[in-house]
Design a protein around this motif. Structure first.
Motif, PDB file in Angstrom:
ATOM      1  N   PRO A  99       0.818  -1.218   0.000  1.00  0.00           N
ATOM      2  CA  PRO A  99       0.000   0.000   0.000  1.00  0.00           C
ATOM      3  C   PRO A  99       0.849   1.265   0.000  1.00  0.00           C
ATOM      4  O   PRO A  99       1.928   1.306   0.579  1.00  0.00           O
ATOM      5  N   PHE A 100       0.357   2.286  -0.689  1.00  0.00           N
ATOM      6  CA  PHE A 100       0.903   3.630  -0.479  1.00  0.00           C
ATOM      7  C   PHE A 100      -0.255   4.518  -0.044  1.00  0.00           C
ATOM      8  O   PHE A 100      -1.400   4.315  -0.428  1.00  0.00           O
ATOM      9  N   ASN A 101       0.066   5.491   0.782  1.00  0.00           N
ATOM     10  CA  ASN A 101      -0.966   6.201   1.532  1.00  0.00           C
ATOM     11  C   ASN A 101      -0.695   7.697   1.533  1.00  0.00           C
ATOM     12  O   ASN A 101      -0.415   8.301   2.564  1.00  0.00           O
ATOM     13  N   HIS A 102      -0.780   8.310   0.365  1.00  0.00           N
ATOM     14  CA  HIS A 102      -0.529   9.737   0.267  1.00  0.00           C
ATOM     15  C   HIS A 102      -1.624  10.566   0.936  1.00  0.00           C
ATOM     16  O   HIS A 102      -1.411  11.739   1.262  1.00  0.00           O
ATOM     17  N   ALA A 103      -2.780   9.967   1.152  1.00  0.00           N
ATOM     18  CA  ALA A 103      -3.897  10.701   1.752  1.00  0.00           C
ATOM     19  C   ALA A 103      -3.851  10.700   3.265  1.00  0.00           C
ATOM     20  O   ALA A 103      -4.638  11.388   3.913  1.00  0.00           O
ATOM     21  N   GLY A 104      -2.938   9.926   3.848  1.00  0.00           N
ATOM     22  CA  GLY A 104      -2.876   9.856   5.299  1.00  0.00           C
ATOM     23  C   GLY A 104      -4.080   9.174   5.917  1.00  0.00           C
ATOM     24  O   GLY A 104      -4.531   9.552   7.009  1.00  0.00           O
ATOM     25  N   LEU A 105      -4.625   8.167   5.247  1.00  0.00           N
ATOM     26  CA  LEU A 105      -5.771   7.443   5.785  1.00  0.00           C
ATOM     27  C   LEU A 105      -5.375   6.680   7.045  1.00  0.00           C
ATOM     28  O   LEU A 105      -4.249   6.187   7.161  1.00  0.00           O
ATOM     29  N   ARG A 112      -9.306  -1.328   4.252  1.00  0.00           N
ATOM     30  CA  ARG A 112     -10.537  -1.549   3.483  1.00  0.00           C
ATOM     31  C   ARG A 112     -10.347  -1.187   2.026  1.00  0.00           C
ATOM     32  O   ARG A 112     -10.765  -1.925   1.122  1.00  0.00           O
ATOM     33  N   GLU A 113      -9.741  -0.035   1.771  1.00  0.00           N
ATOM     34  CA  GLU A 113      -9.546   0.419   0.395  1.00  0.00           C
ATOM     35  C   GLU A 113      -8.606  -0.518  -0.360  1.00  0.00           C
ATOM     36  O   GLU A 113      -8.843  -0.865  -1.525  1.00  0.00           O
ATOM     37  N   CYS A 114      -7.524  -0.939   0.303  1.00  0.00           N
ATOM     38  CA  CYS A 114      -6.557  -1.804  -0.370  1.00  0.00           C
ATOM     39  C   CYS A 114      -7.140  -3.197  -0.605  1.00  0.00           C
ATOM     40  O   CYS A 114      -6.855  -3.826  -1.632  1.00  0.00           O
ATOM     41  N   ALA A 115      -7.956  -3.692   0.324  1.00  0.00           N
ATOM     42  CA  ALA A 115      -8.603  -4.985   0.117  1.00  0.00           C
ATOM     43  C   ALA A 115      -9.505  -4.935  -1.119  1.00  0.00           C
ATOM     44  O   ALA A 115      -9.580  -5.899  -1.892  1.00  0.00           O
TER      45      ALA A 115
END
Length: 244
Positions: A99-105, A112-115
């Motif tokens: 995963p990469f998380n530029h949004a700071g989730l 959930r989003e990556c799944a």
């Protein structure tokens, strides 16, 4: 449909998802770019303990993601607390989806989003690849294109598909109806045309032809062979290569 030919990987994602290349990896996710997945082959450096494959098999059995054998592996790393993994069932090659998380989730939302993204990932099977090769650059014409009613005129129907090598198809269906009464006859013709994109997918483990037309309609047709002919949902078509 996004494709990574180098990995024989298919990503059957919505239209708002995109794919970009980086050195040694690919980046996949929503086009807004605020989160997503990095896709790469597993390497010895990813498996210093020598148990990555065993861990994948255990987690894929206990917690599968989607229907293509993917799973999520937990890690003791504050920067990357989990990682996706999926194995090509035909080659046994393992791939990692980081995963990469530029949004700071927050981690639960990012999981959930990556799944959801991991669930779109699958591979090109030999059967799918074979059908793509069979159809690409061909014209298929309905084998039973002429029918008539003796004594009352008749009608002809011709349906043909053109499958271009760039993934675009055209379907044309032409009809002509002739009616004869008292020595007089009249005829009426009709023509339907449909253009869109085509690809070969796997449905319940079997290859199928997927057609997405320009109006957003989708059809999925079972692919089988009968001698030299192709059957689309049981309807027989004669196959011919483009003529120069």
């Amino acid at each position: 449909m996004l494709r990574i030919p180098e990995f024989r990987m298919l990503i059957d994602a919505p239209a708002d998802c995109g794919l970009a290349a980086a050195p040694g990896a690919y980046l996949f996710g929503p086009t807004h770019g605020t989160f997503g997945l990095g896709v790469t082959r597993a390497s010895p450096a990813d498996d210093t303990a020598g148990d990555l494959l065993s861990l994948y098999e255990l987690m894929a059995a206990l917690g599968p993601v989607g229907t293509h054998g993917a799973t999520i592996l937990n890690r003791r790393d504050s920067d990357v607390p989990f990682i996706g993994a999926i194995r090509n069932p035909d080659t046994a090659e393992l791939f990692l989806l980081a995963p990469f998380n530029h949004a700071g989730l927050a981690e639960p939302e990012l999981r959930r989003e990556c799944a959801r993204l991991i669930g779109y990932v699958s591979f090109v099977s030999p059967a799918m690849e074979s059908w793509t090769s069979v159809l690409s650059g061909t014209v298929m014409v309905g084998a039973d294109t002429y029918r008539s009613t003796p004594g009352a005129g008749g009608y002809t129907v011709e349906e043909r598909y053109t499958f271009r090598t760039d993934g675009i198809y055209e379907r044309v269906k032409e009809t002509q109806v002739t009616v004869g009464v008292g020595g007089l006859s009249a005829s009426r013709t009709g023509r339907e045309r449909e253009v869109g994109s085509w690809d070969v997918i796997s449905t319940d483990g079997r290859p199928a032809l997927r057609l997405d037309d320009a109006d957003g309609n989708r059809r999925v047709l079972a692919l089988t062979r009968r001698g030299p002919d192709v059957l689309l949902d049981g309807e027989r078509f004669v196959l011919d290569r483009f003529r120069s």
